[in-house]
Each structure stands twice: as structure tokens, then as C-alpha cells.
Motif scaffolding. Sequence first.
Motif, mmCIF file in Angstrom:
data_model
loop_
_atom_site.group_PDB
_atom_site.id
_atom_site.type_symbol
_atom_site.label_atom_id
_atom_site.label_comp_id
_atom_site.label_asym_id
_atom_site.label_seq_id
_atom_site.Cartn_x
_atom_site.Cartn_y
_atom_site.Cartn_z
ATOM 1 N N PHE A 27 0.838 -1.194 0.000
ATOM 2 C CA PHE A 27 0.000 0.000 0.000
ATOM 3 C C PHE A 27 0.874 1.246 0.000
ATOM 4 C CE2 PHE A 27 -3.186 -2.634 2.672
ATOM 5 C CZ PHE A 27 -3.730 -3.182 1.520
ATOM 6 N N GLY A 28 0.368 2.327 -0.629
ATOM 7 C CA GLY A 28 1.091 3.596 -0.633
ATOM 8 C C GLY A 28 1.142 4.188 0.771
ATOM 9 N N ALA A 60 -0.916 5.429 6.335
ATOM 10 C CA ALA A 60 -1.149 6.408 7.399
ATOM 11 C C ALA A 60 -2.634 6.452 7.768
ATOM 12 C CB ALA A 60 -0.664 7.784 6.957
ATOM 13 N N ASP A 61 -3.507 6.404 6.760
ATOM 14 C CA ASP A 61 -4.953 6.418 7.022
ATOM 15 C C ASP A 61 -5.377 5.187 7.831
ATOM 16 O OD1 ASP A 61 -5.210 8.760 5.674
ATOM 17 O OD2 ASP A 61 -5.995 7.889 3.816
ATOM 18 N N ILE A 62 -4.837 4.015 7.467
ATOM 19 C CA ILE A 62 -5.192 2.778 8.178
ATOM 20 C C ILE A 62 -4.694 2.863 9.629
ATOM 21 C CG2 ILE A 62 -4.864 0.277 8.302
ATOM 22 C CD1 ILE A 62 -4.576 0.275 5.232
ATOM 23 N N GLU A 85 -0.008 -4.548 14.071
ATOM 24 C CA GLU A 85 0.208 -3.104 14.232
ATOM 25 C C GLU A 85 -0.395 -2.622 15.564
ATOM 26 O OE1 GLU A 85 1.776 -0.922 12.309
ATOM 27 O OE2 GLU A 85 1.079 0.972 13.189
ATOM 28 N N ILE A 86 -1.616 -3.098 15.878
ATOM 29 C CA ILE A 86 -2.265 -2.722 17.148
ATOM 30 C C ILE A 86 -1.439 -3.256 18.322
ATOM 31 C CG2 ILE A 86 -4.319 -3.048 18.595
ATOM 32 C CD1 ILE A 86 -5.940 -3.243 15.965
ATOM 33 N N GLN A 87 -0.992 -4.498 18.186
ATOM 34 C CA GLN A 87 -0.200 -5.140 19.229
ATOM 35 C C GLN A 87 1.104 -4.368 19.469
ATOM 36 O OE1 GLN A 87 -0.172 -7.479 21.429
ATOM 37 N NE2 GLN A 87 2.031 -7.754 21.701
ATOM 38 N N ARG A 88 1.683 -3.854 18.372
ATOM 39 C CA ARG A 88 2.947 -3.122 18.458
ATOM 40 C C ARG A 88 2.744 -1.751 19.114
ATOM 41 N NH1 ARG A 88 5.805 0.483 15.453
ATOM 42 N NH2 ARG A 88 4.078 0.799 14.015
ATOM 43 N N THR A 89 1.653 -1.061 18.722
ATOM 44 C CA THR A 89 1.461 0.304 19.215
ATOM 45 C C THR A 89 0.776 0.349 20.581
ATOM 46 O OG1 THR A 89 -0.541 0.408 17.871
ATOM 47 C CG2 THR A 89 1.434 1.409 16.955
ATOM 48 N N SER A 90 -0.082 -0.633 20.886
ATOM 49 C CA SER A 90 -0.675 -0.667 22.236
ATOM 50 C C SER A 90 -0.635 -2.091 22.775
ATOM 51 C CB SER A 90 -2.099 -0.106 22.237
ATOM 52 O OG SER A 90 -2.834 -0.602 21.163
ATOM 53 N N THR A 110 7.235 -18.260 -15.535
ATOM 54 C CA THR A 110 6.044 -17.416 -15.652
ATOM 55 C C THR A 110 6.380 -15.941 -15.845
ATOM 56 O OG1 THR A 110 5.926 -17.063 -13.259
ATOM 57 C CG2 THR A 110 4.698 -18.940 -14.137
ATOM 58 N N GLY A 111 7.609 -15.542 -15.453
ATOM 59 C CA GLY A 111 7.978 -14.132 -15.548
ATOM 60 C C GLY A 111 7.558 -13.322 -14.321
ATOM 61 N N TYR A 112 6.826 -13.971 -13.422
ATOM 62 C CA TYR A 112 6.380 -13.274 -12.210
ATOM 63 C C TYR A 112 6.864 -14.019 -10.970
ATOM 64 C CZ TYR A 112 3.035 -10.921 -15.283
ATOM 65 O OH TYR A 112 2.456 -10.192 -16.279
ATOM 66 N N SER A 113 7.153 -13.265 -9.934
ATOM 67 C CA SER A 113 7.523 -13.883 -8.670
ATOM 68 C C SER A 113 7.098 -12.956 -7.530
ATOM 69 C CB SER A 113 9.031 -14.114 -8.640
ATOM 70 O OG SER A 113 9.383 -14.686 -7.413
ATOM 71 N N GLY A 114 6.243 -13.449 -6.669
ATOM 72 C CA GLY A 114 5.759 -12.642 -5.552
ATOM 73 C C GLY A 114 4.553 -11.783 -5.938
ATOM 74 N N ARG A 115 3.932 -11.199 -4.934
ATOM 75 C CA ARG A 115 2.758 -10.371 -5.183
ATOM 76 C C ARG A 115 2.778 -9.129 -4.310
ATOM 77 N NH1 ARG A 115 -1.956 -14.632 -4.372
ATOM 78 N NH2 ARG A 115 -0.507 -15.348 -2.788
ATOM 79 N N THR A 116 2.044 -8.119 -4.745
ATOM 80 C CA THR A 116 1.906 -6.925 -3.936
ATOM 81 C C THR A 116 0.429 -6.586 -3.812
ATOM 82 O OG1 THR A 116 2.480 -4.609 -3.684
ATOM 83 C CG2 THR A 116 2.107 -5.373 -5.930
ATOM 84 N N ALA A 117 0.056 -5.986 -2.694
ATOM 85 C CA ALA A 117 -1.336 -5.581 -2.527
ATOM 86 C C ALA A 117 -1.524 -4.155 -3.035
ATOM 87 C CB ALA A 117 -1.718 -5.655 -1.054
ATOM 88 N N ILE A 118 -2.696 -3.889 -3.601
ATOM 89 C CA ILE A 118 -3.104 -2.507 -3.866
ATOM 90 C C ILE A 118 -4.437 -2.326 -3.149
ATOM 91 C CG2 ILE A 118 -1.901 -2.086 -6.049
ATOM 92 C CD1 ILE A 118 -4.532 -2.876 -7.481
ATOM 93 N N GLY A 119 -4.678 -1.138 -2.659
ATOM 94 C CA GLY A 119 -5.898 -0.956 -1.886
ATOM 95 C C GLY A 119 -6.460 0.438 -2.002
ATOM 96 N N GLN A 120 -7.689 0.562 -1.545
ATOM 97 C CA GLN A 120 -8.379 1.843 -1.574
ATOM 98 C C GLN A 120 -9.336 1.862 -0.400
ATOM 99 O OE1 GLN A 120 -11.825 1.565 -3.390
ATOM 100 N NE2 GLN A 120 -12.334 3.531 -2.453
ATOM 101 N N LEU A 121 -9.333 2.989 0.309
ATOM 102 C CA LEU A 121 -10.102 3.081 1.551
ATOM 103 C C LEU A 121 -11.361 3.915 1.342
ATOM 104 C CD1 LEU A 121 -9.485 2.050 4.449
ATOM 105 C CD2 LEU A 121 -8.635 4.337 4.954
ATOM 106 N N LEU A 122 -12.487 3.388 1.805
ATOM 107 C CA LEU A 122 -13.733 4.150 1.786
ATOM 108 C C LEU A 122 -14.110 4.429 3.231
ATOM 109 C CD1 LEU A 122 -16.235 5.265 0.247
ATOM 110 C CD2 LEU A 122 -17.274 3.013 0.558
#
Length: 361
Positions: free
Chosen positions: A121-122, A127-129, A160-165, A297-309
Motif C-alpha cells: 500500500f502507498g 497512514a490512514d489505516i 500493528e495494534i499489538q505493536r502500538t498498544s 512465468t515471468g512473475y515472482s511474488g505479489r503486492t497488494a493494492i488498496g483503496q479506503l472508503l
Amino acid sequence: MDVVELVNELMRRAVAARASDVHFEPGPREMRVRFRVDSLLHDAETLPAAIGPNVVARLKVMAGLLTYRTDTPQEGSIPPDPAVVPFDVRVATFPTVRGERVVLRFLALRCELRALDELGFGPELVADIRGLLAQPQGLIIVCGPAGSGKTTTLCAMLSEIQRTSPASSILAIEDPVEIRLEGVTQIEVAPERGLTYGVALRSLLRQDPQVLMIGEVRDADTARLVVEAALTGHLLLTSMHSGSAVEGLVRLREMGLPAYQLTSTVQALLSQRLLRTVCARCGGGAAARGCAGCGGTGYSGRTAIGQLLTMSAGLRRALLSDADVERLSGHDPGRAALRAEARRWVERGRTTEAEVSRVLG
Ligand SMILES: [Zn+2]
């Protein structure tokens, strides 16, 4: 090669190929073995139909299943063996007209624990999450089709929650537990013993949780409990099988949840997809032929893309006035936003246009 060695060899090959699942599919003349790698199934081996039942029987022995029962679905797991597969393998059999079909799931390879900012994610989205996860209560829903990385994101959110609180009490109900999380009490549903999401959630609410993760909302009963828990001062994280954030909201409404409950609990819906990334070794993608590192296959691994509503005032009003999908979609950048995210990965040469069209249509 005897069947024991044949099965071991196939499992070793699957691990080497970074497969998340292995399918044994009986056919009229042969048994097809396929590996799922980076979300797609690839043919791995074709076995003579005659030895199919022996292979299935061997897998059932390894998983402690009843070999003489071939007419009913069975589930079990193969314990880790350093010489074959060094982690748990889930086994599910299913009777078909051509014999039993078996699927192995390598949970440790299906998803691994990643930090929130390592998912792809960007920085603004991350930061929003983070802002949402700092809220003491409410409902956050991760939306996407099957295999879009929803569990990995939920686990990243919990850690992330466990790390921050670290002092907060975090409980998770999953089907199955795919990633072990430190500092989180994880429970696996077992419908055959009556432990469904609904039953588990009802009793866990008496365990004084602050943060609850419910693997997936699939039915009206679970949806109602999730919303009630969010209304009574808990932070709830869950996922839904839906193409977009608005579709997720509409499904909750169709499950009978009143709009005012949705507007007062749902903080945000994160819609996400996984894109295969170009193989770093051969520079692959669709143009190149691939290398041994990416199995051609020419591909290895994956990345997530997301959008928040997030629940804006406009979206809240639209929901309360019982707006239809079309009007609700006016408040959601949806697919266009995902496409813009995907374009950033294409521009950086990390994935291809072909991959983006495969995933986003
Ligand atoms: Zn390659």
C-alpha cells in the motif's frame, strides 16, 4: 518409484515452487496434479489414473484420515516433517464421480506475517489505516474477492495494534488460523463441533476483549454480532468477500442490518487486490520468457493494492436515505482508485499492464 516416495517428491517440488495449494484431480485417464503459485494454478504432473487411488490413500494416511471412507469429504492435517514439508499441511478430500479429489493447503506459504507498510500500500493509505486502528471502537472491513490477501492485511493490522498498544486485549476467530500472531489469542472455528463464528464470537465477548478480529462475515447472524460488538465499545476487524467497498455495505444491508447501525459502527472499508510482481531475476513480465526462479512465468511474488472508503457525511446520508448501489457508488472512487494504484506499480516496472487487466478486468 513407490507411492510414498512419489507423494513426498511432489510435496517437496510444491514447496520449492512456493505453491500455496496442491490439487490432486482424478480424471478419466489420468490424475492431474496442479500447484497454485502466486494465485494461479499451473499443471505440475500427470499421473496414470490407476495409481490415483494409491496417491489419495497415502495422503489420507499421512493426514490421519480414514482410508476406507471414500464416499464422504474429510479434513485433516499432515504434521511438519523436515525432510518433506517443514510446516503443517492441511488436507481436504472430496468424493467425485471419478474418485476422490484432494487439495493440500500449505498455510505457512499461503500468507506470511508482514508489517502494514510492507503489504504494498502507498504511504498515505498506510497512514490512514494507522489512524483507523488507533480508534478505540468501530468496525473496519477488508473487502475483496477470494485470494486477494484479506487475511494477510487483517493480520498486519492486528500486529500493528499489538505493536502500538501492547497492553490491549486482542482476540481473533479464524477459519483456519493462517498466521500465528504474538500477543493475540487466536481461535479456530470448528463447525463440526458446533464452534461457528457466531458461537465463538458470543462467548469471546465475555472474555473482556478490546480488539476482535473475525476472519470473515459470511452470514447475517455473524454480521449482527459483529455490529453489536462494535456498538458496545470494541474495535472490530473483519473481511467480506465482495468486489468493492460499496458492495460490502450493500451486502450488510441485505443481511438485514439497519442503515443507522451501519453508519454508527462502520469506520471504513478497505477494498484490495493482489498483483503479481515481475520476476527480479529475469526481469520477466509478459514480454520475457521467464527463468527457473519464477518457474517460467515471468512473475515472482505479489503486492497488494488498496483503496479506503471512510464513512463520510455524504455516504452516511446516502445510506440513511436507503440509496441504491448506483447512488452509493457516487461516494466511492472504487475501481478507478485501485486502477490508479496499479498504474503506479506498472510505471515503476514492478508489474505489467497484462497483470493489471487480469486482476481488475
Ligand atoms: Zn524469472
